[in-house]
Write an enzyme that holds these catalytic residues in place. Structure first.
Site, PDB file in Angstrom:
ATOM      1  N   GLU A 250       0.886  -1.184   0.000  1.00 49.95           N
ATOM      2  CA  GLU A 250       0.000   0.000   0.000  1.00 49.95           C
ATOM      3  C   GLU A 250       0.909   1.215   0.000  1.00 49.95           C
ATOM      4  OE1 GLU A 250      -3.158  -0.271  -0.284  1.00 49.95           O
ATOM      5  OE2 GLU A 250      -3.312  -2.420   0.082  1.00 49.95           O
ATOM      6  N   CYS A 284      -2.707   9.218   3.117  1.00 51.06           N
ATOM      7  CA  CYS A 284      -2.431   8.802   1.735  1.00 51.06           C
ATOM      8  C   CYS A 284      -3.626   9.070   0.831  1.00 51.06           C
ATOM      9  CB  CYS A 284      -2.062   7.327   1.712  1.00 51.06           C
ATOM     10  SG  CYS A 284      -3.303   6.303   2.512  1.00 51.06           S
ATOM     11  N   GLU A 386       4.461  13.175  -4.688  1.00 54.98           N
ATOM     12  CA  GLU A 386       3.678  13.164  -3.449  1.00 54.98           C
ATOM     13  C   GLU A 386       4.320  14.098  -2.417  1.00 54.98           C
ATOM     14  OE1 GLU A 386       3.808   9.709  -0.840  1.00 54.98           O
ATOM     15  OE2 GLU A 386       1.625   9.783  -0.664  1.00 54.98           O
TER      16      GLU A 386
HETATM   17  P1  NAD Z   1       8.402   4.765   4.587  1.00 56.66           P
HETATM   18  O1  NAD Z   1       8.324   3.984   3.319  1.00 56.66           O
HETATM   19  O2  NAD Z   1       9.550   5.649   4.805  1.00 56.66           O
HETATM   20  O3  NAD Z   1       8.350   3.795   5.849  1.00 56.66           O
HETATM   21  C1  NAD Z   1       7.294   2.885   6.065  1.00 56.66           C
HETATM   22  C2  NAD Z   1       7.793   1.741   6.918  1.00 56.66           C
HETATM   23  O4  NAD Z   1       8.754   1.003   6.184  1.00 56.66           O
HETATM   24  C3  NAD Z   1       8.481   2.164   8.215  1.00 56.66           C
HETATM   25  O5  NAD Z   1       8.149   1.258   9.241  1.00 56.66           O
HETATM   26  C4  NAD Z   1       9.956   2.056   7.861  1.00 56.66           C
HETATM   27  O6  NAD Z   1      10.783   1.840   8.967  1.00 56.66           O
HETATM   28  C5  NAD Z   1       9.941   0.843   6.950  1.00 56.66           C
HETATM   29  N1  NAD Z   1      11.079   0.759   6.014  1.00 56.66           N
HETATM   30  C6  NAD Z   1      11.795   1.771   5.477  1.00 56.66           C
HETATM   31  N2  NAD Z   1      12.766   1.275   4.676  1.00 56.66           N
HETATM   32  C7  NAD Z   1      12.633  -0.061   4.696  1.00 56.66           C
HETATM   33  C8  NAD Z   1      13.333  -1.129   4.055  1.00 56.66           C
HETATM   34  N3  NAD Z   1      14.363  -0.907   3.235  1.00 56.66           N
HETATM   35  N4  NAD Z   1      12.941  -2.401   4.289  1.00 56.66           N
HETATM   36  C9  NAD Z   1      11.883  -2.650   5.098  1.00 56.66           C
HETATM   37  N5  NAD Z   1      11.196  -1.679   5.746  1.00 56.66           N
HETATM   38  C10 NAD Z   1      11.556  -0.400   5.532  1.00 56.66           C
HETATM   39  O7  NAD Z   1       7.020   5.557   4.649  1.00 56.66           O
HETATM   40  P2  NAD Z   1       6.574   6.643   5.733  1.00 56.66           P
HETATM   41  O8  NAD Z   1       7.323   7.904   5.464  1.00 56.66           O
HETATM   42  O9  NAD Z   1       6.610   6.017   7.076  1.00 56.66           O
HETATM   43  O10 NAD Z   1       5.038   6.847   5.346  1.00 56.66           O
HETATM   44  C11 NAD Z   1       4.582   7.772   4.404  1.00 56.66           C
HETATM   45  C12 NAD Z   1       4.234   7.066   3.113  1.00 56.66           C
HETATM   46  O11 NAD Z   1       3.285   6.037   3.348  1.00 56.66           O
HETATM   47  C13 NAD Z   1       3.583   7.994   2.113  1.00 56.66           C
HETATM   48  O12 NAD Z   1       4.138   7.765   0.846  1.00 56.66           O
HETATM   49  C14 NAD Z   1       2.123   7.567   2.121  1.00 56.66           C
HETATM   50  O13 NAD Z   1       1.412   7.821   0.947  1.00 56.66           O
HETATM   51  C15 NAD Z   1       2.243   6.105   2.374  1.00 56.66           C
HETATM   52  N6  NAD Z   1       1.007   5.568   2.918  1.00 56.66           N
HETATM   53  C16 NAD Z   1       0.231   4.775   2.112  1.00 56.66           C
HETATM   54  C17 NAD Z   1      -0.967   4.269   2.578  1.00 56.66           C
HETATM   55  C18 NAD Z   1      -1.837   3.382   1.726  1.00 56.66           C
HETATM   56  O14 NAD Z   1      -2.738   2.779   2.263  1.00 56.66           O
HETATM   57  N7  NAD Z   1      -1.588   3.286   0.443  1.00 56.66           N
HETATM   58  C19 NAD Z   1      -1.381   4.582   3.875  1.00 56.66           C
HETATM   59  C20 NAD Z   1      -0.567   5.400   4.669  1.00 56.66           C
HETATM   60  C21 NAD Z   1       0.633   5.881   4.184  1.00 56.66           C
END
Ligand code: NAD
Length: 482
Positions: A250, A284, A386
């Protein structure tokens, strides 16, 4: 020590990380350290996966009724502790307390209750071959699964993954966002008190590149359910792909909010304020590109700008704050960068665009004005990338074809909103918009049974209802000849 020091939850016990190192976690409304979280790595993930694997033997054989009852008990306990959870979520994220209390935490409880009951109605198919035999499908849990969640709706999205995974009979290793880890830590305590067997749910804290990556790369983790940024999703998909691991992703969005002149103007205006700036625009599903049919462009611009100017940005603990702080200093700087870029690209800031300095306990917080920009075309970076903050752009349109083309002209495809009272047009637009979710004359109205997810670079797979239970199970066909 005024702040909390969190621990990993493994096999029903709270552990320090093997590294003995901790990361600072901030209260973004005050700029002060709120907690310290374990900086976990491979050793902690190995320990958690081992515990989950052990627990799987018995949890996968536990009846759906019993699993459901436990999940419903956790839902009840979250509700009984609503105020404590809501306060922790607000201190961790900077979001208004009213939002945590009425949306985030109730939804976390609803996720457990929904999947606790859904699993008791989950059935598989049979296919009769007339006169020859019968096929029936067994749906078995996968084993140990990894759930990785972001910071914007911390407990809400973490539980949206954990609840269906557990309901379906899997054991979970969860990795909450390192930016907002506190309510996941509280959830661990609650699950222990609710009597969830040891090892069924394990929560390991830490950074994405260390703890998250170790979880994705562990060979005993059969599936990864991830919510977060598109670039992270791409990296996870690459690693999981090499290991032939099931993934649900997601990801980000750049959602269009399309307003036709025949809409119910007042309802649209009130809802558009929310779909633009709720949770400081850090949802999001927020509609960040607002397309307005030309005949009502000036009226919309005037009234929307006036109402946005009046929104209260304030201490998240004040009941009447509409917006709190952004989640971190880094994130505030990223959003401000896009406001600058918008001006370089020829955009005009109609209101907002600057950080907000509050008085009192929030003087060092990372607050920002709700921001409206006009004068940019749909192709510029500000309308394609975004931003994930309280920034929206206004774009006028003349025809349905033109707005459809612009709305779909993005790498993302998470959600779209359409405002019109023309029923035929509503159906026509809904069919042609490239998005996983379309709202007509509403926004964020959620029924947990519906498929949730995006197309294009907004994701792979769907969450919600049967979709989630199907993701967390493996179908096995059994064919019997008469
Ligand atoms: P992010 O991708 O930076 O981090 C999300 C999670 O992934 C965190 O727990 C982080 O520690 C982990 N992570 C980061 N790098 C990783 C790796 N290499 N391997 C495994 N895990 C890793 O995202 P964020 O900044 O926390 O959240 C914001 C983003 O989330 C925005 O782009 C937003 O649109 C998206 N989002 C999407 C939805 C949806 O339902 N589509 C919902 C909420 C947020």
């Amino acid at each position: 020590m005024a702040f909390k020091q969190l621990k990993n939850f493994i096999n029903g016990t709270f552990y320090e990380p093997h590294s003995k190192e901790y990361l600072n976690n901030f209260n973004p409304a005050t700029g002060e350290i709120y907690s310290q979280i374990p900086s976990s790595g491979i050793d902690d993930i190995n320990q958690a996966v081992k515990a989950a694997k052990m627990a799987f033997r018995s949890w996968s054989q536990t009846s759906p009724e019993k699993r459901g009852r436990l999940l419903i008990r956790i839902a009840d306990m979250i509700e009984q502790n609503l105020d404590a959870f809501a306060l922790a979520e607000t201190e961790d994220t900077g979001k208004p307390i009213q939002l945590s209390r009425t949306v985030d935490i109730p939804r976390a409880a609803a996720n457990f209750r929904f999947f606790g009951t859904a699993i008791q109605h989950f059935a598989s198919e049979s296919h009769a071959m007339v006169g020859q035999g019968i096929n029936y499908t067994l749906r078995k849990p996968l084993g140990v699964v990894g759930c990785i969640s972001p910071w914007n709706l911390p407990l809400y999205l973490f539980t949206w993954k954990i609840a269906p995974a557990l309901a379906a009979g899997n054991c979970v290793v969860g990795k909450p966002s390192e930016v907002t880890p506190v309510t996941a830590f509280m959830l661990a305590e609650m699950c222990k008190n609710a009597g969830l067997p040891n090892g069924v749910l394990n929560i390991v804290h830490g950074s994405g590149p260390k703890a998250g990556q170790a979880l994705v790369e562990h060979s005993d983790v059969k599936a990864i359910s991830f919510t977060g940024g598109t670039q992270t999703g791409r990296e996870i998909a690459q690693k999981a792909g090499q290991m032939l691991k099931k993934v649900s992703l997601e990801l980000g969005g750049k959602n269009p909010n399309i307003i036709f002149a025949d809409c119910d103007f007042d309802k649209m205006l009130t809802t558009t304020l929310r779909s633009s700036f709720r949770n400081q625009g850090q949802i999001c599903l927020c509609g960040s590109r607002i397309f307005i049919e030309r005949p009502i462009y000036e009226r919309f611009k005037t009234e929307f700008t006036a109402k946005t100017f009046m929104l209260k940005v304030g201490d998240p603990l004040d009941e009447d704050s509409f917006m709190g702080s952004l989640v971190s200093e880094n994130h505030l700087n990223k959003v401000l960068y896009y406001v600058n870029l918008a001006q370089e690209e020829g955009g005009k800031v109609l209101t907002g665009g600057k950080p907000v300095r509050l008085r009192g306990r929030c003087t060092k917080g990372w607050f920002m004005e709700p921001t409206i920009i006009e004068g940019l075309d749909n192709e510029c970076r500000v309308n394609q990338e975004e931003i994930f903050g309280p920034v929206v752009t206004l774009i006028p349109f003349e025809t349905e074809e033109e707005v459809l083309q612009m709305a779909n002209d993005t790498e993302y495809g998470l959600s779209a909103t359409v405002w019109t009272n023309d029923l035929t047009r509503a159906h026509r637009m809904s069919e042609q918009l490239e998005a996983g979710i379309v709202w007509v004359n509403t926004w964020m109205k959620r029924d947990l049974r519906t498929p949730f997810g995006g197309v294009k670079n907004s994701g792979v797979g769907r969450e919600g209802g049967w979709e989630a239970l199907r993701f967390f199970t493996e179908p096995k066909n059994v064919c019997i000849e008469y």
